[in-house]
Motif scaffolding. Structure first.
Motif, PDB file in Angstrom:
ATOM      1  N   HIS A 401      41.138  29.430  34.461  1.00 29.16           N
ATOM      2  CA  HIS A 401      39.950  28.639  34.779  1.00 29.16           C
ATOM      3  C   HIS A 401      39.619  28.782  36.257  1.00 29.16           C
ATOM      4  CE1 HIS A 401      40.958  26.734  30.905  1.00 29.16           C
ATOM      5  NE2 HIS A 401      39.650  26.492  30.844  1.00 29.16           N
ATOM      6  N   GLU A 402      38.336  28.699  36.530  1.00 29.72           N
ATOM      7  CA  GLU A 402      37.921  28.915  37.905  1.00 29.72           C
ATOM      8  C   GLU A 402      38.386  27.800  38.847  1.00 29.72           C
ATOM      9  OE1 GLU A 402      33.690  28.739  38.519  1.00 29.72           O
ATOM     10  OE2 GLU A 402      33.381  27.603  36.677  1.00 29.72           O
ATOM     11  N   ASN A 403      38.771  26.675  38.319  1.00 22.92           N
ATOM     12  CA  ASN A 403      39.246  25.592  39.183  1.00 22.92           C
ATOM     13  C   ASN A 403      40.774  25.526  39.216  1.00 22.92           C
ATOM     14  OD1 ASN A 403      39.656  24.769  36.586  1.00 22.92           O
ATOM     15  ND2 ASN A 403      38.907  22.658  36.885  1.00 22.92           N
ATOM     16  N   ALA A 404      41.412  26.674  38.806  1.00 22.63           N
ATOM     17  CA  ALA A 404      42.867  26.680  38.812  1.00 22.63           C
ATOM     18  C   ALA A 404      43.391  26.480  40.228  1.00 22.63           C
ATOM     19  CB  ALA A 404      43.386  27.989  38.220  1.00 22.63           C
ATOM     20  N   ALA A 405      44.503  25.817  40.321  1.00 17.46           N
ATOM     21  CA  ALA A 405      45.089  25.526  41.631  1.00 17.46           C
ATOM     22  C   ALA A 405      45.716  26.775  42.219  1.00 17.46           C
ATOM     23  CB  ALA A 405      46.133  24.429  41.484  1.00 17.46           C
ATOM     24  N   LEU A 406      45.739  26.846  43.523  1.00 21.12           N
ATOM     25  CA  LEU A 406      46.367  27.970  44.209  1.00 21.12           C
ATOM     26  C   LEU A 406      47.852  28.009  43.875  1.00 21.12           C
ATOM     27  CD1 LEU A 406      44.633  27.835  47.724  1.00 21.12           C
ATOM     28  CD2 LEU A 406      44.034  29.213  45.736  1.00 21.12           C
ATOM     29  N   ASN A 407      48.381  29.239  43.770  1.00 22.08           N
ATOM     30  CA  ASN A 407      49.790  29.502  43.460  1.00 22.08           C
ATOM     31  C   ASN A 407      50.173  29.124  42.030  1.00 22.08           C
ATOM     32  OD1 ASN A 407      50.308  30.438  46.109  1.00 22.08           O
ATOM     33  ND2 ASN A 407      50.567  28.327  46.818  1.00 22.08           N
ATOM     34  N   SER A 408      49.172  28.799  41.219  1.00 20.94           N
ATOM     35  CA  SER A 408      49.479  28.525  39.817  1.00 20.94           C
ATOM     36  C   SER A 408      49.670  29.847  39.076  1.00 20.94           C
ATOM     37  CB  SER A 408      48.352  27.715  39.169  1.00 20.94           C
ATOM     38  OG  SER A 408      47.131  28.435  39.234  1.00 20.94           O
ATOM     39  N   VAL A 409      50.558  29.840  38.097  1.00 18.67           N
ATOM     40  CA  VAL A 409      50.853  31.050  37.324  1.00 18.67           C
ATOM     41  C   VAL A 409      49.743  31.262  36.290  1.00 18.67           C
ATOM     42  CG1 VAL A 409      52.481  32.173  35.772  1.00 18.67           C
ATOM     43  CG2 VAL A 409      53.329  30.752  37.656  1.00 18.67           C
ATOM     44  N   ILE A 410      49.142  32.434  36.324  1.00 17.88           N
ATOM     45  CA  ILE A 410      48.050  32.733  35.388  1.00 17.88           C
ATOM     46  C   ILE A 410      48.491  33.697  34.290  1.00 17.88           C
ATOM     47  CG2 ILE A 410      46.332  32.304  37.170  1.00 17.88           C
ATOM     48  CD1 ILE A 410      45.986  35.288  37.471  1.00 17.88           C
ATOM     49  N   ASP A 445      60.274  38.758  38.144  1.00 16.43           N
ATOM     50  CA  ASP A 445      59.962  38.418  36.753  1.00 16.43           C
ATOM     51  C   ASP A 445      58.550  38.798  36.330  1.00 16.43           C
ATOM     52  OD1 ASP A 445      58.406  36.582  38.095  1.00 16.43           O
ATOM     53  OD2 ASP A 445      59.642  34.848  37.540  1.00 16.43           O
ATOM     54  N   GLY A 446      57.693  39.313  37.255  1.00 21.26           N
ATOM     55  CA  GLY A 446      56.357  39.779  36.895  1.00 21.26           C
ATOM     56  C   GLY A 446      55.345  38.688  36.662  1.00 21.26           C
ATOM     57  N   LYS A 447      55.607  37.454  37.165  1.00 22.22           N
ATOM     58  CA  LYS A 447      54.630  36.377  37.005  1.00 22.22           C
ATOM     59  C   LYS A 447      53.526  36.535  38.046  1.00 22.22           C
ATOM     60  CE  LYS A 447      57.767  32.962  34.974  1.00 22.22           C
ATOM     61  NZ  LYS A 447      58.381  31.613  35.128  1.00 22.22           N
ATOM     62  N   ILE A 448      52.275  36.453  37.563  1.00 25.47           N
ATOM     63  CA  ILE A 448      51.105  36.619  38.427  1.00 25.47           C
ATOM     64  C   ILE A 448      50.579  35.235  38.786  1.00 25.47           C
ATOM     65  CG2 ILE A 448      48.791  37.623  38.601  1.00 25.47           C
ATOM     66  CD1 ILE A 448      49.641  39.644  36.465  1.00 25.47           C
ATOM     67  N   THR A 449      50.370  35.002  40.073  1.00 23.48           N
ATOM     68  CA  THR A 449      49.887  33.709  40.565  1.00 23.48           C
ATOM     69  C   THR A 449      48.589  33.897  41.310  1.00 23.48           C
ATOM     70  OG1 THR A 449      51.223  33.958  42.565  1.00 23.48           O
ATOM     71  CG2 THR A 449      52.211  32.757  40.724  1.00 23.48           C
ATOM     72  N   LEU A 450      47.864  32.746  41.472  1.00 24.71           N
ATOM     73  CA  LEU A 450      46.564  32.754  42.129  1.00 24.71           C
ATOM     74  C   LEU A 450      46.761  32.567  43.625  1.00 24.71           C
ATOM     75  CD1 LEU A 450      43.487  32.848  41.646  1.00 24.71           C
ATOM     76  CD2 LEU A 450      43.532  30.352  41.441  1.00 24.71           C
ATOM     77  N   ALA A 451      46.159  33.445  44.433  1.00 30.90           N
ATOM     78  CA  ALA A 451      46.309  33.388  45.890  1.00 30.90           C
ATOM     79  C   ALA A 451      45.091  32.791  46.564  1.00 30.90           C
ATOM     80  CB  ALA A 451      46.581  34.777  46.444  1.00 30.90           C
ATOM     81  N   THR A 452      43.907  32.946  46.019  1.00 29.51           N
ATOM     82  CA  THR A 452      42.672  32.400  46.597  1.00 29.51           C
ATOM     83  C   THR A 452      41.867  31.764  45.480  1.00 29.51           C
ATOM     84  OG1 THR A 452      41.483  34.482  46.322  1.00 29.51           O
ATOM     85  CG2 THR A 452      42.627  34.154  48.416  1.00 29.51           C
ATOM     86  N   PRO A 453      40.974  30.813  45.821  1.00 35.69           N
ATOM     87  CA  PRO A 453      40.163  30.161  44.780  1.00 35.69           C
ATOM     88  C   PRO A 453      39.276  31.160  44.052  1.00 35.69           C
ATOM     89  CG  PRO A 453      40.098  28.912  46.827  1.00 35.69           C
ATOM     90  CD  PRO A 453      40.737  30.213  47.170  1.00 35.69           C
ATOM     91  N   LEU A 454      38.970  30.829  42.810  1.00 33.25           N
ATOM     92  CA  LEU A 454      38.119  31.672  41.980  1.00 33.25           C
ATOM     93  C   LEU A 454      36.789  30.977  41.734  1.00 33.25           C
ATOM     94  CD1 LEU A 454      40.729  32.833  39.302  1.00 33.25           C
ATOM     95  CD2 LEU A 454      39.964  34.078  41.330  1.00 33.25           C
ATOM     96  N   ASP A 455      35.773  31.751  41.564  1.00 30.47           N
ATOM     97  CA  ASP A 455      34.450  31.232  41.240  1.00 30.47           C
ATOM     98  C   ASP A 455      33.864  32.121  40.156  1.00 30.47           C
ATOM     99  OD1 ASP A 455      31.981  30.114  41.070  1.00 30.47           O
ATOM    100  OD2 ASP A 455      31.473  30.331  43.194  1.00 30.47           O
TER     101      ASP A 455
END
Length: 710
Positions: A401-410, A445-455
Motif C-alpha cells: 500500500h502506498e501508505n506503508a510505513a518505512l522499513n516495513s517488509v513488503i 534472508d532476502g526480505k525486501i523493505t521500504l526505504a522511502t514513501p510511496l505514492d
C-alpha cells in the motif's frame, strides 16, 4: 614339343615349296596368225593358259598379259624368278631385246633382256606395297626399234602370315557391378592383323583368355568379355586382371598371336548393412554444458562405399529421448549426440539411449537379405558442476500500500545452491534498477523493505532486480526480476473536474438547470468512484439555488426563482461539498461562480456586464461584431479616398465654407461632455459626393452605440 617340331618342319620345307612354285617353265606356243608374246608366271597361273590363249586368239597384237605373283618376305640365295616375257616374233636368232620400266624396274625387279626373265632382287613386303605396275616392251636388238607397242602389267605381292595381331587400344579398363549374374557383359576388345584378310586365314583372329579365369570368359570371334562367376563380391576382391590373346590363322597351330590386359573393377552396390563397432558407448557430460553442445559420437561401419555407405542415425528408445538428439555427419559417416535440454545432476545422474543406424539408399535387389540397419546402446553420465543459485520462482510479484510505513517488509525472495555441497547465499538489489533507492533487502534472508514513501498517484509499478551470490564462490550469481505494485489508499479528496463558471439569464425560469458539474478523484478505488454532493450547512436553505445529483455521478445546479437582476447583483458564489466513498471518506469544498447575464428571448447569453448597453433591436453579439467590422472597413475606404484626393491637391467639394468652420470644435483640458459632442455636426463625415446631410442608417446606429458605450 609337337608344336616346336611342327615349326621346325615348316621352316625347313617353306623355301623348297617356294622354289618349286617359282620354277621358270618355258611354255612355247605355236606360231599363229598374229605375233604373240607369252608371259609365264607361277604354276598357279598355268591352269589359266587355255583361257588366256583363247583371249589371245582374238587379239591383234603379239602380247599376252596376265598378272604375275611373287611371295612377300622371300629371301633366298638367288633372286626369285617372278615370270618370263616372250614373243613369237623372236625367230630364235636372238635379235630381240626385252625392256622393263615402271614401279621398281631396275631396283626391285630386273629383266634379262635376252630371255625376258623377270626377277625380284629385293625382299618384298605386302603390307608396305601390295602390287606394282610395270611396262614391258620388245625392241630390235640392233636398231632398238620397237617391235610392238609397250604394254602394262601388274605384279602382285602374295601375302604370307608374317604379322601378329595387335591390340591398338590396350591395355583396357572396364567396370561391372558386384553381385552381377552369370554372363553379365563387361566389355569387348578388338585386335587388328596387318595381313591380307581376303587371302587365306592370315588375318582370321580367334580370341581367348590366358589369365582371369574362372571369373571371366570371352567369346572367341566377337571378343565380348562376360562374367563367368555369379555374385562376385567387391568387398572380397575389387579388381581383377584379365590377359586376353588374339591368334590368327583361325587359332590353328602355327598362327601368330598378340596379347593385351584388361583391368576389371567391381563397382559397389548396397549389399551390406551398417554395423556399429561397439555394442555399448559411454559418455560423460557436465551438468552445466551449453545447449547444443556435442556430447559424443557413435559410428556404424559399412563395407560399402559412397552413397551406399551413407547412414542416418536416430534415438529410438531410452530415458533421455527428450534431453538428447542425434544428427548425421555426412562427411565422417557418424552420428553426433547433442544436448537439447538442460541437465541437472541433482535430479538425475545418468541416462541410457538406444541409437539406430540405417542405410539411406536401399537397393531393392538385396532388401530380402534382412534389415539394413543396426542398433547400439549409449550411456551418458551427468557430472556435478558448481551451479549458480536458483531462485524459488523465475519472477516475483509483490504488492504494497502506498501508505506503508518505512522499513516495513513488503515481500521476500528465496534462493538455494543446487549443488550437493550447498553454499550460503547473500542477496542484494541491482541499484541500476532502483536509482532512487526506494527499497532495501536483507542480505541473509532476502526480505525486501521500504526505504522511502510511496505514492501510487506518481508511480504504480516499481521493477527491480534481486541478485543472489554464493558466499563461497562469488562468481556464481543469479538474478531475478521483482515487480512491486503500489496499492491505492484513499488519500486524495475529490474536487471539480475543471474550473467551472456558470451563467444565469435575467429572464430565466424557476427550476432551470444553470450548470452541470462533475468531480474527479486521484485515487483509484476498486469499485469505481461514487461522489456525494451537498451545500454548506449554512447554505442548505439557499433562496436562489438548489442542487440535484444525476445518475452519471454528476451534479446539476438549478435556479429556484426568476427575476434575477444583474444591476442588483452580478455574481453569486455557491460553495459545494464533494465527498468520496473511501474508507474513511474524504471531502473537499469547491466554489461555483454564477454570473447573471442578459440573454435573448431564446436564452442565448448576450452580455454579462452590468453597464453594457443592450441593443433594442435584439441583435446577437456575433451579428454586432460583423456589423462593426463592415463599418471599420467602410471608414478605412473613406479615409483612403480622402487621402488620395488630397495628394492630388484637389479640394474637397464643400458647399458652404462657413459650415465647415462652424463644425470645428476646440476642447479644453477637461471635456465638455455631451455639450461638446452635440456641437459636432456628424453630417461633415458624409461623402461629399453623396446626398448632403444624409448618413446610412446602419452607420448612424453604430456611431450612436459607440457614443453610448464611451
Amino acid at each position: 614339343m609337337p608344336e616346336r617340331l611342327a615349326e621346325m618342319l615348316l621352316d625347313l620345307w617353306t623355301p623348297l615349296i617356294i622354289l618349286w612354285i617359282t620354277l621358270p617353265p618355258c611354255i612355247y606356243m605355236a606360231p599363229m596368225n598374229q605375233s604373240q608374246v607369252l608371259m609365264s608366271g607361277s604354276p598357279l597361273e598355268l591352269n589359266r593358259l587355255s583361257e588366256e590363249q583363247r583371249i589371245l586368239n582374238r587379239s591383234k597384237r603379239g602380247w599376252v598379259w596376265n598378272q604375275m605373283f611373287v611371295l612377300e618376305e622371300f629371301s633366298g640365295p638367288e633372286p626369285i624368278l617372278v615370270g618370263r616375257l616372250h614373243t613369237d616374233l623372236d625367230p630364235g636368232s636372238k635379235k630381240i631385246k626385252y625392256i622393263l620400266s615402271g614401279d621398281g624396274a631396275g631396283t626391285i625387279f630386273q629383266i634379262n633382256d635376252i630371255t625376258g626373265d623377270i626377277h625380284a632382287i629385293k625382299r618384298l613386303d605386302r603390307e608396305e606395297k601390295a602390287e606394282y605396275t610395270l611396262t614391258a616392251q620388245a625392241v630390235d636388238w640392233e636398231t632398238n626399234k620397237p617391235l610392238e607397242p609397250p604394254s602394262e602389267f601388274i605384279i602382285k605381292v602374295q601375302d604370307i602370315n608374317d604379322n601378329a595381331p595387335e591390340f591398338l587400344n590396350g591395355p583396357y579398363h572396364a567396370t561391372v557391378p558386384e553381385m552381377s549374374i552369370l554372363g553379365t557383359s563387361v566389355t569387348n576388345v578388338t585386335a587388328t592383323d596387318a595381313d591380307d584378310p581376303v587371302y587365306g586365314n592370315s588375318a582370321k583372329l580367334v580370341y581367348s583368355i590366358l589369365e582371369g579365369q574362372p571369373y571371366f570368359s570371352i567369346e572367341p570371334e566377337t571378343a565380348i568379355i562376360k562374367t563367368a562367376l555369379p555374385n562376385m563380391d567387391r568387398e572380397a576382391k575389387e579388381e581383377y586382371l584379365v590377359v586376353i590373346q588374339a591368334k590368327d590363322m583361325g587359332g590353328h597351330s602355327g598362327g601368330l598371336s598378340g596379347t593385351t590386359t584388361l583391368t576389371v573393377t567391381l563397382t559397389d552396390v548396397n549389399d551390406n548393412p551398417p554395423k556399429f563397432a561397439q555394442s555399448l558407448y559411454h559418455f560423460s557430460v557436465p551438468e552445466d554444458v551449453v545447449l547444443g553442445t556435442a556430447i559424443g559420437r557413435v559410428k556404424a561401419n559399412d563395407q560399402d562405399i559412397g552413397e551406399n555407405a551413407q547412414s542416418s542415425y536416430d534415438i529410438i528408445d531410452g530415458d533421455g529421448t527428450a534431453l538428447f538428439e542425434i544428427t548425421s555427419d555426412a562427411q565422417a559417416q557418424d552420428g553426433i549426440i547433442r544436448l537439447r535440454k538442460p541437465l541437472d545432476f541433482e535430479t538425475k545422474k545418468s541416462y541410457t539411449l538406444k541409437v539406430e543406424a540405417a542405410n539411406v539408399h536401399i537397393d531393392p535387389r538385396f532388401s530380402g537379405r534382412g534389415p539394413f540397419k543396426d542398433t547400439t546402446t549409449v550411456k551418458i553420465v551427468v557430472e556435478d558442476a558448481d551451479e549458480p543459485p536458483v531462485f524459488s520462482s523465475p519472477t516475483y510479484l509483490l504488492e504494497v500500500h502506498e501508505n506503508a510505513a518505512l522499513n516495513s517488509v513488503i515481500g521476500q525472495v528465496t534462493a538455494r545452491d543446487p549443488d550437493i555441497t550447498s553454499s550460503p547465499i547473500r542477496f542484494s538489489i541491482d541499484r541500476h534498477t532502483d536509482l532512487e533507492r526506494q527499497f532495501n533487502i536483507n542480505a541473509d534472508d532476502g526480505k525486501i523493505t521500504l526505504a522511502t514513501p510511496l505514492d501510487r498517484e506518481l508511480s504504480v509499478w516499481h521493477n527491480i532486480t534481486i541478485i543472489a551470490t554464493e558466499i563461497r564462490n562469488h562468481s556464481q550469481i543469479s538474478r531475478v526480476p521483482v515487480a512491486i505494485k503500489v496499492l491505492d489508499v484513499n488519500d486524495n479528496a475529490p474536487e471539480f473536474a475543471s474550473e467551472y463558471e456558470a451563467f444565469l439569464c435575467e429572464n430565466g425560469k424557476p427550476g432551470q438547470v444553470i450548470q452541470t458539474v462533475s468531480a474527479m478523484d486521484k485515487d483509484d478505488p476498486k469499485n469505481g468512484h461514487y461522489f456525494l454532493y451537498s451545500l454548506l450547512p449554512e447554505m442548505v436553505n439557499n433562496p436562489n439555488f438548489t442542487i440535484k445529483k444525476n445518475e452519471d455521478n454528476s451534479l446539476s445546479i438549478l435556479a429556484k426563482h426568476n427575476g434575477f437582476n444583474r444591476q442588483k447583483q452580478e455574481v453569486y458564489l455557491l460553495p459545494i461539498i464533494i465527498s468520496d466513498s473511501g474508507n474513511p471518506p474524504l471531502s473537499s469544498t469547491s466554489t461555483l461562480t454564477i454570473r447573471v447575464c442578459g440573454c435573448s428571448s431564446d436564452g442565448v447569453v448576450q452580455s454579462c456586464n452590468v453597464e453594457a448597453y443592450v441593443l433594442p433591436i435584439g441583435l446577437s453579439m456575433g451579428a454586432l461584431i460583423a456589423i462593426l467590422a463592415c463599418i471599420i472597413l467602410l471608414l478605412v475606404i473613406v479615409v483612403l479616398f480622402v487621402t488620395l484626393r488630397r495628394h492630388k491637391n484637389e479640394p474637397l467639394i464643400i458647399k458652404d465654407d462657413e459650415d465647415v468652420r462652424e463644425n470645428i470644435i476646440r476642447y479644453d483640458d477637461e471635456g465638455g461632455g455631451e455639450e461638446d459632442t452635440e456641437a459636432f455636426d456628424i453630417a461633415t463625415l458624409q461623402n461629399p459626393d453623396g446626398i448632403n446631410g444624409f448618413l446610412p442608417p446602419l452607420l448612424s446606429l453604430v456611431l450612436m452605440v459607440m457614443h453610448r458605450t464611451s
